[in-house]
Design an enzyme around this catalytic site. Structure first.
Site, PDB file in Angstrom:
ATOM      1  CG  LEU A  70      -1.962  -1.057   1.288  1.00  0.00           C
ATOM      2  CD1 LEU A  70      -2.580  -1.108   2.675  1.00  0.00           C
ATOM      3  CD2 LEU A  70      -3.005  -0.808   0.235  1.00  0.00           C
ATOM      4  CB  CYS A  71       0.709   4.291  -2.059  1.00  0.00           C
ATOM      5  SG  CYS A  71       1.448   5.916  -2.239  1.00  0.00           S
ATOM      6  CG  PHE A  72      -1.289   6.866   1.929  1.00  0.00           C
ATOM      7  CD1 PHE A  72      -0.855   8.064   2.456  1.00  0.00           C
ATOM      8  CD2 PHE A  72      -1.965   6.878   0.735  1.00  0.00           C
ATOM      9  CE1 PHE A  72      -1.114   9.255   1.817  1.00  0.00           C
ATOM     10  CE2 PHE A  72      -2.232   8.061   0.078  1.00  0.00           C
ATOM     11  CZ  PHE A  72      -1.804   9.253   0.621  1.00  0.00           C
TER      12      PHE A  72
END
Length: 157
Positions: A68-70
């Site tokens: 996940l990017c975040f």
């Protein structure tokens, strides 16, 4: 999104931006990393207009495949207190580049993150409202971003 990177988990209260600029534009330094850093500087300048003490991360992390990017504030990304506040990625073509980013205005309710439990401790992200402690409108964040870009890319403004 065509810029790649990790999986972007969008929430119902975020501002997203896209910047398309010629690779040889004189306001942009040559090369992927210098260009990415300058764009991040503009985002930091915009967030500072909202009272956030954002900075450009210097930590080296690699997104795991399907990550996940975040969940991974990587090098040159915008963070506040070590947590990611902007998810951003860049794609370069022959003549131009595209940089896209997302900024959470409000946090996603924990119940909405149930699908992410296998990831670990949820998202290593923070929202604008969590940091400044008040409600913020989409327009307020968008205007702050515009001001940050004008400040960094047009210092005479």
């Amino acid at each position: 999104r065509p810029t790649g990177g990790g999986i972007v988990f969008h929430n119902e209260a975020e501002v997203t931006y896209s910047l398309v600029i010629a690779k040889d534009d004189p306001s942009l330094p040559a090369g992927l990393i210098p260009a990415y850093k300058k764009i991040s500087e503009a985002v930091v300048a915009g967030l500072s207009g909202l009272g956030l003490k954002a900075r450009i991360s210097q930590e080296r992390q690699v997104y795991p495949p399907g990550g996940l990017c975040f969940n991974y504030p990587a090098e040159y990304e915008v963070v506040v207190n070590g947590k990611k506040i902007v998810g951003s990625a860049q794609k370069r073509g022959k003549k131009a580049l595209l940089q896209q980013g997302s900024i959470f205005i409000r946090s996603t309710p924990v119940k909405d993150l149930a699908c992410l439990r296998k990831v670990g401790n949820g998202l290593n992200a923070v929202s604008v409202e969590e940091i400044i402690g008040r409600k913020v409108s989409f327009n307020e964040v968008a205007e702050a971003l515009v001001n940050g870009f004008l400040k960094v890319f047009n210092p005479l403004f």
